[in-house]
Design an enzyme around this catalytic site. Structure first.
Site, PDB file in Angstrom:
ATOM      1  N   ASN A   1       0.401   3.606  21.605  1.00  0.00           N
ATOM      2  CA  ASN A   1       1.258   2.767  20.753  1.00  0.00           C
ATOM      3  C   ASN A   1       2.477   2.280  21.516  1.00  0.00           C
ATOM      4  O   ASN A   1       2.922   2.909  22.473  1.00  0.00           O
ATOM      5  CB  ASN A   1       1.695   3.566  19.514  1.00  0.00           C
ATOM      6  CG  ASN A   1       2.227   2.663  18.419  1.00  0.00           C
ATOM      7  OD1 ASN A   1       1.575   1.677  18.082  1.00  0.00           O
ATOM      8  ND2 ASN A   1       3.393   2.957  17.886  1.00  0.00           N
TER       9      ASN A   1
ATOM     10  N   ASP B   1      -9.906   2.989   2.689  1.00  0.00           N
ATOM     11  CA  ASP B   1      -9.897   2.409   4.050  1.00  0.00           C
ATOM     12  C   ASP B   1     -10.527   3.359   5.070  1.00  0.00           C
ATOM     13  O   ASP B   1     -11.249   2.926   5.972  1.00  0.00           O
ATOM     14  CB  ASP B   1      -8.449   2.109   4.479  1.00  0.00           C
ATOM     15  CG  ASP B   1      -7.896   0.871   3.796  1.00  0.00           C
ATOM     16  OD1 ASP B   1      -8.686  -0.029   3.437  1.00  0.00           O
ATOM     17  OD2 ASP B   1      -6.667   0.793   3.618  1.00  0.00           O
TER      18      ASP B   1
ATOM     19  N   ASN C   1      -4.938   2.126  -1.490  1.00  0.00           N
ATOM     20  CA  ASN C   1      -5.493   0.756  -1.485  1.00  0.00           C
ATOM     21  C   ASN C   1      -6.388   0.505  -2.704  1.00  0.00           C
ATOM     22  O   ASN C   1      -6.907  -0.603  -2.863  1.00  0.00           O
ATOM     23  CB  ASN C   1      -6.263   0.470  -0.191  1.00  0.00           C
ATOM     24  CG  ASN C   1      -7.661   1.059  -0.195  1.00  0.00           C
ATOM     25  OD1 ASN C   1      -7.889   2.137  -0.768  1.00  0.00           O
ATOM     26  ND2 ASN C   1      -8.603   0.363   0.410  1.00  0.00           N
TER      27      ASN C   1
ATOM     28  N   LYS D   1       0.793  -1.237   0.000  1.00  0.00           N
ATOM     29  CA  LYS D   1       0.000   0.000   0.000  1.00  0.00           C
ATOM     30  C   LYS D   1       0.825   1.286   0.000  1.00  0.00           C
ATOM     31  O   LYS D   1       0.338   2.327  -0.447  1.00  0.00           O
ATOM     32  CB  LYS D   1      -0.934   0.029   1.227  1.00  0.00           C
ATOM     33  CG  LYS D   1      -2.088  -0.937   1.158  1.00  0.00           C
ATOM     34  CD  LYS D   1      -3.017  -0.709   2.340  1.00  0.00           C
ATOM     35  CE  LYS D   1      -4.055  -1.806   2.445  1.00  0.00           C
ATOM     36  NZ  LYS D   1      -5.018  -1.531   3.525  1.00  0.00           N
TER      37      LYS D   1
ATOM     38  N   TYR E   1     -10.298  -8.971  11.604  1.00  0.00           N
ATOM     39  CA  TYR E   1     -11.558  -9.668  11.312  1.00  0.00           C
ATOM     40  C   TYR E   1     -11.431 -11.186  11.268  1.00  0.00           C
ATOM     41  O   TYR E   1     -12.420 -11.871  11.015  1.00  0.00           O
ATOM     42  CB  TYR E   1     -12.200  -9.125  10.022  1.00  0.00           C
ATOM     43  CG  TYR E   1     -11.305  -9.185   8.815  1.00  0.00           C
ATOM     44  CD1 TYR E   1     -10.522  -8.092   8.469  1.00  0.00           C
ATOM     45  CD2 TYR E   1     -11.232 -10.335   8.035  1.00  0.00           C
ATOM     46  CE1 TYR E   1      -9.688  -8.141   7.371  1.00  0.00           C
ATOM     47  CE2 TYR E   1     -10.403 -10.389   6.928  1.00  0.00           C
ATOM     48  CZ  TYR E   1      -9.631  -9.286   6.608  1.00  0.00           C
ATOM     49  OH  TYR E   1      -8.802  -9.355   5.523  1.00  0.00           O
TER      50      TYR E   1
ATOM     51  N   GLY F   1     -14.541  -6.093  12.885  1.00  0.00           N
ATOM     52  CA  GLY F   1     -13.590  -5.666  11.857  1.00  0.00           C
ATOM     53  C   GLY F   1     -14.068  -5.909  10.442  1.00  0.00           C
ATOM     54  O   GLY F   1     -13.725  -5.150   9.524  1.00  0.00           O
TER      55      GLY F   1
HETATM   56  P1  ATR Z   1      -0.580  -1.588   9.139  1.00  0.00           P
HETATM   57  O1  ATR Z   1      -0.160  -0.954   7.858  1.00  0.00           O
HETATM   58  O2  ATR Z   1      -1.390  -2.836   8.975  1.00  0.00           O
HETATM   59  O3  ATR Z   1      -1.205  -0.623  10.097  1.00  0.00           O
HETATM   60  P2  ATR Z   1       2.049  -1.376  10.291  1.00  0.00           P
HETATM   61  O4  ATR Z   1       2.222  -0.107   9.542  1.00  0.00           O
HETATM   62  O5  ATR Z   1       3.157  -2.367  10.315  1.00  0.00           O
HETATM   63  O6  ATR Z   1       0.769  -2.156   9.788  1.00  0.00           O
HETATM   64  O7  ATR Z   1       1.667  -0.967  11.795  1.00  0.00           O
HETATM   65  C1  ATR Z   1       1.485  -1.873  12.748  1.00  0.00           C
HETATM   66  C2  ATR Z   1       1.061  -1.194  14.066  1.00  0.00           C
HETATM   67  O8  ATR Z   1       0.769  -2.229  14.997  1.00  0.00           O
HETATM   68  C3  ATR Z   1       2.162  -0.367  14.709  1.00  0.00           C
HETATM   69  O9  ATR Z   1       1.570   0.670  15.459  1.00  0.00           O
HETATM   70  C4  ATR Z   1       2.829  -1.371  15.642  1.00  0.00           C
HETATM   71  O10 ATR Z   1       3.451  -0.806  16.765  1.00  0.00           O
HETATM   72  P3  ATR Z   1       4.954  -0.144  16.665  1.00  0.00           P
HETATM   73  O11 ATR Z   1       4.756   1.236  16.132  1.00  0.00           O
HETATM   74  O12 ATR Z   1       5.448  -0.179  18.050  1.00  0.00           O
HETATM   75  O13 ATR Z   1       5.720  -1.050  15.730  1.00  0.00           O
HETATM   76  C5  ATR Z   1       1.621  -2.153  16.113  1.00  0.00           C
HETATM   77  N1  ATR Z   1       1.967  -3.518  16.540  1.00  0.00           N
HETATM   78  C6  ATR Z   1       2.237  -4.583  15.748  1.00  0.00           C
HETATM   79  N2  ATR Z   1       2.479  -5.679  16.491  1.00  0.00           N
HETATM   80  C7  ATR Z   1       2.355  -5.306  17.794  1.00  0.00           C
HETATM   81  C8  ATR Z   1       2.463  -5.991  19.046  1.00  0.00           C
HETATM   82  N3  ATR Z   1       2.756  -7.303  19.117  1.00  0.00           N
HETATM   83  N4  ATR Z   1       2.220  -5.282  20.176  1.00  0.00           N
HETATM   84  C9  ATR Z   1       1.917  -3.966  20.114  1.00  0.00           C
HETATM   85  N5  ATR Z   1       1.804  -3.264  18.972  1.00  0.00           N
HETATM   86  C10 ATR Z   1       2.009  -3.912  17.824  1.00  0.00           C
END
Ligand code: ATR
Length: 269
Positions: free
Chosen positions: A150, A104, A89, A68, A215, A236
């Site tokens: 976060n 989205d 997307n 994306k 989801y 979701g």
């Molecule tokens: P997407 O495009 O699907 O949103 P992404 O850009 O990789 O995916 O973002 C993932 C988000 O989920 C981020 O906020 C990530 O936290 P970090 O900024 O600390 O990386 C969060 N995330 C993913 N796995 C996680 C976990 N196990 N615990 C807490 N936060 C998580």
């Protein structure tokens, strides 16, 4: 019937085998009597795939993980909203020129609006990645007060400054989490894992609306916990459905039968 005039739409992602988009779009094409077909392509080489899309005259493209963001480098035009979000997307092929958009954020707002009017409400976004960016855009359009929770503070700070959000905190800030009217999980925590929670269970109160963009499973651990304490929940799959409805309109120029799309989705979630 598929013939020489059939218009082709597709989803590109990696992996993509489990995507529910082909089932949803094809059911809606059939219901509308449109000579369209929608298929899934697993794409590793994005640049080459986009050349193929152009030379084959594919009419509409859904873009999913992990493409994306990178896709913005390969298309001809990106609308203002997708630029602000930083992710595309949806692509439509306008006489050989590829225009990128993002549905989205509309999907998320529609999913929310069936249950809650977010205007002026305190909304806690869990996560600060691509999905959080799209939802932040939508929430600011609706004048919600957005707070970000976060794991990595620097990522949350970026979101805060890009979208002028309220403040950010840790995933364990119970006091602030419990003061939210709406909680939205935008992380993948809980996906294909019925035991994982993105925030502590005590963060959820009976007064809240809890929306999980995950989801699979349909009822995540977060939503189970929310139901247990008497909170209202939003599944979701509703976001997936509504973003696909918007894509269908862009691909075909007409409104799909949303009930047929939802039925198809629920068969597979
Ligand atoms: P997407 O495009 O699907 O949103 P992404 O850009 O990789 O995916 O973002 C993932 C988000 O989920 C981020 O906020 C990530 O936290 P970090 O900024 O600390 O990386 C969060 N995330 C993913 N796995 C996680 C976990 N196990 N615990 C807490 N936060 C998580």
């Amino acid at each position: 019937m598929i013939d020489a005039k059939t218009k082709v739409c597709c989803i590109i992602g990696d992996p993509v085998e489990h995507s529910l988009s082909p089932a949803m779009h094809n059911a809606a094409f059939n219901a509308a009597g449109l000579n369209f077909i929608y298929i899934a392509f697993r794409v590793a080489n994005l640049r080459a795939a986009i050349e193929g899309v152009k030379s084959l005259g594919i009419a509409g493209i859904s873009v999913t993980v992990p493409h994306k963001v990178e896709i913005v480098n390969y298309i001809d035009e990106i609308d203002e909203i997708a630029q602000k979000i930083g992710a595309v997307n949806t692509i439509i092929n306008k006489k050989g020129k590829l225009l990128g958009m993002n549905t989205d954020w509309i999907g998320a707002l529609k999913a929310l609006s069936d249950t809650v009017d977010v205007k002026g409400k305190k909304v806690g976004l869990i996560g600060a990645g691509g999905a959080a960016r799209a939802i932040s855009y939508g929430l600011t359009q609706k004048r919600a007060q957005v707070y970000v929770f976060n794991r990595t503070i620097s990522h949350a700070n970026q979101l805060l400054s890009d979208f002028h959000l309220r403040e950010n905190s840790s995933l364990t800030d119970l006091k602030l989490l419990r003061s939210m009217d709406v909680i939205i999980n935008t992380t993948s925590v809980g996906m294909q894992n019925e035991y994982e929670l993105p925030i502590p269970p005590e963060a959820i109160t009976s007064q809240q609306v809890v929306f999980d963009i995950v989801y699979i499973p349909k009822e995540t651990k977060l939503l189970k916990q929310a139901k247990k304490v008497g909170a209202r929940v939003i599944y979701g799959y509703k976001m997936l459905l509504h973003q696909a409805v918007e894509q269908f309109k862009l691909f075909t120029g007409i409104d799909p039968d949303i009930d047929i799309m939802e039925k198809e989705l629920l068969l597979h979630t």
